[in-house]
Scaffold this motif. Structure first.
Motif, short mmCIF file in Angstrom:
data_model
loop_
_atom_site.label_atom_id
_atom_site.label_comp_id
_atom_site.label_asym_id
_atom_site.label_seq_id
_atom_site.Cartn_x
_atom_site.Cartn_y
_atom_site.Cartn_z
N LYS A 39 -9.76 10.48 7.79
CA LYS A 39 -9.35 10.55 9.19
C LYS A 39 -7.98 11.22 9.35
O LYS A 39 -7.46 11.34 10.47
N MET A 69 -3.02 -1.21 12.96
CA MET A 69 -4.33 -1.24 13.61
C MET A 69 -5.31 -0.29 12.91
O MET A 69 -6.50 -0.60 12.78
N ASP A 70 -4.81 0.86 12.45
CA ASP A 70 -5.66 1.78 11.71
C ASP A 70 -6.14 1.15 10.40
O ASP A 70 -7.29 1.33 9.99
N CYS A 71 -5.24 0.40 9.76
CA CYS A 71 -5.60 -0.26 8.51
C CYS A 71 -6.65 -1.35 8.75
O CYS A 71 -7.60 -1.49 7.98
N LYS A 72 -6.49 -2.12 9.83
CA LYS A 72 -7.47 -3.15 10.16
C LYS A 72 -8.84 -2.53 10.44
O LYS A 72 -9.87 -3.02 9.97
N LYS A 73 -8.84 -1.42 11.18
CA LYS A 73 -10.10 -0.75 11.49
C LYS A 73 -10.76 -0.22 10.22
O LYS A 73 -11.97 -0.35 10.03
N ALA A 74 -9.93 0.37 9.34
CA ALA A 74 -10.47 0.93 8.09
C ALA A 74 -11.11 -0.16 7.24
O ALA A 74 -12.19 0.02 6.67
N ALA A 114 -12.28 -3.00 8.30
CA ALA A 114 -13.49 -3.49 9.00
C ALA A 114 -14.66 -2.53 8.77
O ALA A 114 -15.80 -2.96 8.55
N GLU A 115 -14.38 -1.24 8.82
CA GLU A 115 -15.42 -0.23 8.64
C GLU A 115 -15.98 -0.22 7.21
O GLU A 115 -17.11 0.20 6.97
#
Length: 307
Positions: A43, A20-25, A27-28
């Motif tokens: 982060k 999930m952290d990778c997906k958010k990164a 996306a950002e």
């Protein structure tokens, strides 16, 4: 933009961060993989990774030394199977020796030189591609030399004599006995293979790399909520630490895990009763900096069946 599962998988493999952290990164950062790595590092969710340490091509690194001079050459192939081929190994060995003997300035110059068995190196390479049935290429070379002293070579994960996946050269200048310098050079070469220095000293570090590290450090420091002047001090402290850990002479020697390399060299010179200076080095790791496409065979078959 849509974030693909493949991109998330690659980012996870490179950083060790959660899915999930990778997906958010991603996306950002609009799917920019390098920016996503920096985002996760800022982060505190990923460790710093040297991009060039990701081995993603096959072939061999060859090293050759003659007293006070040496050279390392990388020759790539498509598969590791070819790297074990006697014909390919003979070619890499001959090319490396030719580069040393003729002091080839670069890969273009080396390609135009005579191959020992006839023709040019470029022509021999073309013949190898035809007979072995796999694409191959001369990728890079680097020379080191001293006016007095010795050049020491080391190959890690050797496939054959002077050929392997990591090739190291250490250039030691000085008037100490050569046997003492050779012994020191071998230890330093093993350190270099393991510790992956980015430059001989802090002044030699790539400015683009330092700026990237500074950006990550600044983002981390800014999250502390401290005043701007304190943030800048934190950033500069981080950069000094990065330089110390990545410049060869200031790295901690892997053999004892406590002494800076510069002090190891100085102690060896004192013991030998002469002068020794570590003036240059080469570390070639097979495929560093090359991204190799990985295909999903099952997906390809499913796509083919569905078409």
């Amino acid at each position: 933009m849509a974030i693909t599962a493949a991109a998330v998988k690659e980012l996870r493999e490179r950083t060790g961060a959660g899915m999930m952290d990778c997906k958010k990164a991603l996306a950002e950062t609009n799917g920019d993989l390098e920016a996503a790595v920096d985002f996760l590092r800022a982060k505190g969710l990923a460790a710093a990774q040297k991009k060039s340490s990701r081995t993603a091509a096959e072939g061999l690194v060859g090293v050759a030394v003659n007293g006070t001079k040496g050279v390392a050459v990388e020759v790539n192939s498509e598969t590791d199977f070819v790297a074990k081929n006697d014909q390919f190994q003979d070619f890499v060995r001959a090319v490396t020796q030719t580069a040393l003997t003729n002091e080839a300035a670069d890969i273009d110059a080396l390609s135009a030189m005579d191959y020992p068995a006839g023709g040019t190196i470029a022509e021999k390479l073309t013949n190898n591609i035809a007979t072995i049935g796999e694409n191959q290429s001369l990728r890079r070379l680097k020379h080191v030399a001293v006016s007095q002293g010795t050049v020491v070579s080391y190959v890690h994960n050797a496939a054959a004599d002077s050929l392997g996946k990591i090739g190291v050269l250490v250039a030691l200048e000085g008037d100490a006995p050569v046997d003492a310098m050779d012994a020191l050079g071998k230890q330093l070469a093993m350190h270099i293979a393991a510790a992956f220095p980015l430059a001989l000293n802090a002044d030699g570090l790539d400015q683009d790399v330092l700026e990237r590290e500074r950006g990550v450090a600044r983002e981390k420091a800014a999250e502390s909520g401290k005043p701007p002047e304190i943030v800048e001090k934190m950033v500069e402290g981080s950069i000094k630490k990065f330089a110390k850990e990545n410049a060869l002479l200031s790295q901690i020697f892997v053999m004892d895990n406590k002494t800076p390399v510069a002090d190891v060299v100085a102690a060896a010179a004192k013991d030998a009763g002469g002068s020794i200076a570590l003036v240059d080095y080469v570390r070639f790791q097979l495929g560093e900096g090359i991204e190799k496409e990985e295909s999903d065979f099952a997906a390809e078959v499913a796509a083919a069946v569905g078409s």
